[in-house]
Structures are given as C-alpha cells and as structure tokens.
Design an enzyme around this catalytic site. Structure first.
Site, short mmCIF file in Angstrom:
data_model
loop_
_atom_site.label_atom_id
_atom_site.label_comp_id
_atom_site.label_asym_id
_atom_site.label_seq_id
_atom_site.Cartn_x
_atom_site.Cartn_y
_atom_site.Cartn_z
N CYS A 122 -4.04 1.69 -8.26
CA CYS A 122 -4.30 0.25 -8.36
C CYS A 122 -5.76 -0.12 -8.47
O CYS A 122 -6.20 -0.71 -9.46
CB CYS A 122 -3.66 -0.45 -7.17
SG CYS A 122 -1.89 -0.25 -7.18
N ARG A 141 0.86 -1.19 0.00
CA ARG A 141 0.00 0.00 0.00
C ARG A 141 0.89 1.24 0.00
O ARG A 141 1.86 1.30 0.79
CB ARG A 141 -0.88 0.03 1.27
CG ARG A 141 -1.98 -1.01 1.33
CD ARG A 141 -2.56 -1.08 2.73
NE ARG A 141 -1.53 -1.51 3.67
CZ ARG A 141 -1.52 -1.20 4.97
NH1 ARG A 141 -2.46 -0.44 5.47
NH2 ARG A 141 -0.56 -1.66 5.75
N GLU A 142 0.58 2.21 -0.83
CA GLU A 142 1.39 3.44 -0.81
C GLU A 142 1.29 4.06 0.58
O GLU A 142 0.23 4.09 1.19
CB GLU A 142 0.88 4.42 -1.87
CG GLU A 142 1.22 3.94 -3.28
CD GLU A 142 0.78 4.91 -4.36
OE1 GLU A 142 0.38 4.46 -5.43
OE2 GLU A 142 0.84 6.13 -4.10
N PHE A 147 -10.63 -1.83 5.92
CA PHE A 147 -11.21 -1.43 4.62
C PHE A 147 -12.73 -1.33 4.68
O PHE A 147 -13.43 -1.65 3.71
CB PHE A 147 -10.73 -2.37 3.50
CG PHE A 147 -9.35 -2.00 3.05
CD1 PHE A 147 -8.30 -2.06 3.95
CD2 PHE A 147 -9.10 -1.53 1.77
CE1 PHE A 147 -7.02 -1.67 3.59
CE2 PHE A 147 -7.81 -1.15 1.39
CZ PHE A 147 -6.78 -1.22 2.30
C1 UDX Z 1 -3.88 -0.92 -2.77
C2 UDX Z 1 -3.90 -2.26 -2.05
O1 UDX Z 1 -4.27 -2.05 -0.69
C3 UDX Z 1 -2.52 -2.90 -2.09
O2 UDX Z 1 -2.53 -4.17 -1.47
C4 UDX Z 1 -2.11 -3.04 -3.56
O3 UDX Z 1 -0.82 -3.61 -3.67
C5 UDX Z 1 -2.10 -1.68 -4.23
O4 UDX Z 1 -3.39 -1.07 -4.13
P1 UDX Z 1 -3.14 1.55 -2.30
O5 UDX Z 1 -3.88 1.83 -3.56
O6 UDX Z 1 -1.77 2.11 -2.12
O7 UDX Z 1 -3.03 -0.07 -2.07
O8 UDX Z 1 -3.99 2.17 -1.12
P2 UDX Z 1 -5.11 1.62 -0.12
O9 UDX Z 1 -4.66 1.92 1.24
O10 UDX Z 1 -5.49 0.25 -0.45
O11 UDX Z 1 -6.36 2.59 -0.47
C6 UDX Z 1 -6.91 2.58 -1.76
C7 UDX Z 1 -8.08 3.56 -1.79
O12 UDX Z 1 -9.14 3.08 -0.96
C8 UDX Z 1 -7.72 4.96 -1.28
O13 UDX Z 1 -8.38 5.93 -2.08
C9 UDX Z 1 -8.29 4.97 0.14
O14 UDX Z 1 -8.66 6.28 0.57
C10 UDX Z 1 -9.53 4.09 -0.05
N1 UDX Z 1 -9.98 3.46 1.20
C11 UDX Z 1 -9.18 2.53 1.79
C12 UDX Z 1 -11.23 3.78 1.72
O15 UDX Z 1 -11.93 4.63 1.19
N2 UDX Z 1 -11.65 3.14 2.84
C13 UDX Z 1 -10.89 2.20 3.48
O16 UDX Z 1 -11.32 1.68 4.51
C14 UDX Z 1 -9.61 1.89 2.94
#
Ligand code: UDX
Length: 433
Positions: A263, A154-155, A252
């Site tokens: 992603c 995750r970033e 999540f």
């Molecule tokens: C994601 C996956 O988690 C990771 O395993 C994969 O390798 C790459 O894609 P990333 O995109 O970096 O990672 O961020 P992540 O923390 O997953 O959040 C993705 C999006 O979902 C963001 O816009 C975040 O704000 C949103 N989000 C996340 C929510 O709205 N609610 C949540 O509970 C979690």
C-alpha cells in the site's frame, strides 16, 4: 443484506468474511478457479491470523460462499464491492486501473435491479466518476449508485481493523446509498465505530491522504533516527517525547528499515501522480518516496562499514524477510533490495522467516532458506533482524552465537544496546547512538 465481493485478495476476502460474520449473505467472486476451489474447501490463499476460522464458521452457517460466476453473483446481490488490485503501472507512478474498469464493464451488462457499486479497493481520485460513465453506457442513472468506501486494514491485523475501525468512511453522492451503507455498518457503529459520510471524491482522497501521511510519519522518524546515530541520542526517547503530544500521537513512530508492503509504496506514488494530473505538486510526499527508496541503501552502507567493504564470502543471516510481522507478504519489502545487493557482492546469505521459503530469492545461488533460527545463525558473521516477528524478540544470543565476533544489526530495535553490551555481544541498531 446480499453482498458480492469481486476479488478475493487481502481486501475482498477479509471484508467479505467479516461482512458474513455480521450476518450478511456474501458471495466472494474471483476469476482464479483454483483459488475459489480452495476457498470452498476452507484453504486460505493469504496469511492473515484468524481468517481461516472465520471462513470455516461462515461457510458452515451458509452465509459465505465462493464463485467464479460473476454474472449470476451480481444479479443475486444488492451491494457489489469492487476489491480487485490497483497495482502501480510498470515504469510509472500511476495506479493500473485495468482490473477495475474490466469489472465495471462486466457490471454494466448485469444490472438487473437497483445496485450499489462500492469501490473498496484503493482507487485514485475521480475513479468513481469513470466507473459511473462506464455504467451509464448501458444503464439509466437511477438503476445504480457508485460509492467509495475505502478500507483501512493493516495486513496481520486486518480482522481487528475491520471489526474495530477508527472510522468508516462512505463517499456517496446520494442519500439512498448512504443510508443503505450506514445500515450495513450499523453493528460496528453500535460498537463505537465512527461513521463519516462524505462526497465520493472526498472518500477516495481520504484513503490516499491517510496512507501518504502514515508513510510520511514513518519516513520522518527514520530520518530523525539518522541524526540520532550521528549525535549519540536514542531515537526511542525522541519518539516517546514526540508521541506524548496528542497532536502527533505515538503510533507509526518506530524507526526501521524503510516502509514496504502493498500500500504505502503504491499509494504515495499514485497520489503524487494524480496531483500532477491536476497540476498540483505534492513536494512533501515526493520527498518521502525518495527518502524511503534510499533508506535500504543507507542501511546497507552500514553493513559495508561493518566489514570494511569486504563483503565477499561473508556469512550474513537475515531474521525475517517479509515487509512486516504477521504477514507472508513480500511486496516492496526492504529485504528485496538488501539481499540481492549483498548476494551480488559475494556474501553467503541465509534467511529464516516464520512464513517459510520465499521464491523471490530463488535466482540467487548464494541465498538459502533455513528451516530454523539456529540453523540460520550457525557460524554466521552478521545477524540482520529485518522483520519484527515475535519469534525474534526473546532469543538467547549467548547460546545461539558460537563465534564471539558475530555482530547483530537489529533493524527493528527489538533489543537493548545496554543489555547486549553487558553480554559482550557486538550490537548495532537504528537511531540509537
Ligand atoms: C497500511 C495502512 O496501515 C493501512 O491502514 C492500509 O489500509 C494499508 O496499508 P500495511 O501496509 O498492511 O497497512 O502495514 P502497516 O502496518 O501500515 O506498515 C506499513 C509499513 O510501515 C511496513 O513496512 C512497516 O514495517 C512500516 N512501519 C510501520 C514502520 O517502519 N514503522 C512504524 O512505526 C509502523
């Protein structure tokens, strides 16, 4: 072991640095000479907490180096990780594999001894088969093995996610390369990481299915939040109640302004388009894509309602514009939809983000970057908390807000509606009555 990471973006750079920190010799290769020159000086092109220190440490102990010379780097290495981008093709849902296949063609010409070629980039199901075909044009099949080893980074948490992964997935169609990869990851396995060995195609699909499921989970709670707003229920009670079921899990399930990033949007589209090619209709994921694309518009409607559709000349302040906290990444951030729309309707928008000015808003004359939170909020009509940066979690709005009529729209539910009410601050949030 001697590794070569091809591509020094979020995946290649973080994985390469972390592999070097485990004691391997790693060459990170990129075509971009400026990027490589900067990396050799320890200048990092991405915002990833903790990365700069690790780069400096491993350059110093000579386990990490950077090069633009793909040919010699391949020849010196035993395991080659393909970490180049697989963006969504313009105007389609398909992943653009041009960069992947360009690398495969370069690899085919430079296999001087047995190599393991690993796809770490997120590549559509059966891409490993396609890479194999390209390599077989110039090499006999016992000179290489193509393996899928998807990343789950995750970033903002990428180093932690590398060192303490929930699982390591290796999709190898032969025992030799599986054994070598398992040995490469043995320091993490020794610390408790689960190692899963599958077929190559299964590993490719695990990555897409995992991201699509996480995107589904987020979209699910976002839609339940919409129902909560109509029925005076607090979405956080629902998320906690659901999450206590171990089959669901609490992570999540935070309602927000739509998922973004490099992603989820790309991978949900790619898995549905791959499935269409195999005559399988993934209707759930298609509805997730649609629902998420509509979400920014849905939240904007609430902004219009705040001002009775009179947006012109209103002063709107965005706290955070990146797609999530702890990253400078703007890809598919919901602010890229909201801010241009509000700007076109005549609003004056200021934004503050801990990662600074964003070129994405340069063309909008009534959108400006504020160097501090107080400047961003000065005499504003509406504060939109867009990204859940720690910087925004304990603000004293009674001091920051001069105009009593100012409203806060907290799209990340960082504050309590009850406490805001007690302070006589007009406060809206997501899925909370
Ligand atoms: C994601 C996956 O988690 C990771 O395993 C994969 O390798 C790459 O894609 P990333 O995109 O970096 O990672 O961020 P992540 O923390 O997953 O959040 C993705 C999006 O979902 C963001 O816009 C975040 O704000 C949103 N989000 C996340 C929510 O709205 N609610 C949540 O509970 C979690």
């Amino acid at each position: 072991m001697r590794l070569c990471m091809i591509g020094t973006g979020y995946v290649g750079l973080v994985s390469g640095v972390c592999f070097s920190d485990l004691g391997n010799n790693v060459i990170c290769v990129d075509k971009n000479i400026n990027k490589i020159n900067n990396l050799q000086k320890g200048i990092i092109p991405i915002y990833e907490p903790g990365l700069e220190e690790l780069v400096e440490k491993n350059i110093k102990n000579q386990r990490l180096s950077f090069s633009t010379d793909l040919k010699s780097s391949i020849k010196k290495s035993d395991i080659i990780f393909i970490c180049v981008g697989t963006p969504t093709k313009k105007g389609s849902s398909n992943a653009d594999l041009k960069f992947i296949f360009d690398v495969a063609k370069d690899l085919a010409k430079n296999i001087n001894k047995f190599k393991i070629i690993v796809t770490k980039s997120t590549v559509p199901l059966t891409t490993g088969d396609d890479i194999e075909k390209i390599l077989l044009k110039k090499n006999s099949k016992n000179k290489f093995a193509v393996v899928s080893n998807p990343e789950f980074l995750r970033e903002g948490d990428a180093i932690r996610d590398f060192i303490y992964p929930d699982r390591i997935v290796v999709g190898a169609n032969d025992t030799k390369s599986n054994r070598i990869l398992k040995n490469l990851y043995s320091p993490l396995i020794a610390k408790g990481a689960k190692y899963l060995s599958t077929s190559r195609r299964a590993a490719e699909l695990i990555k897409y299915a995992s991201n699509a499921f996480l995107a589904t989970k987020i979209t699910f709670i976002n839609e339940i939040a919409n129902l909560c707003e109509k029925t005076k229920i607090n979405i956080e009670d629902i998320a906690i109640g659901m999450g206590l079921d171990e089959r669901i899990g609490s992570r999540f399930l935070r309602a927000g302004p739509a998922y973004g990033g490099s992603c989820f949007p790309k991978d949900t589209k790619a898995i549905t388009s791959t499935a269409d090619k195999f005559k399988t209709n993934l209707t759930v994921i298609k509805s997730v894509i649609k629902s998420n694309e509509n979400r920014s518009q849905l939240l904007l409607k609430r902004v219009y309602k705040i001002f009775n559709n009179k947006i012109k000349n209103k002063k709107i302040s965005f706290l955070g514009v990146t797609f999530k906290a702890n990253t400078d990444d703007m890809r598919d951030s919901s602010s890229l939809t909201m801010i241009p729309k509000l700007s076109k309707m005549g609003a004056y928008i200021r934004y503050f983000d801990p990662t600074g000015y964003k070129k994405e808003f340069k063309e909008y004359k009534n959108v400006s970057y504020s160097k501090s939170i107080s400047r961003c909020l000065y005499k504003t009509d509406l504060i939109i908390i867009h990204t859940e940066w720690n910087d925004f979690k304990s603000l004293d709005f009674t001091k920051l807000i001069k105009n009593k009529k100012t409203i806060i729209f907290d799209m990340r539910n960082l504050y309590s509606p009850q406490k805001m009410l007690k302070k006589n601050i007009r406060y809206l949030s997501v899925g909370r009555g």
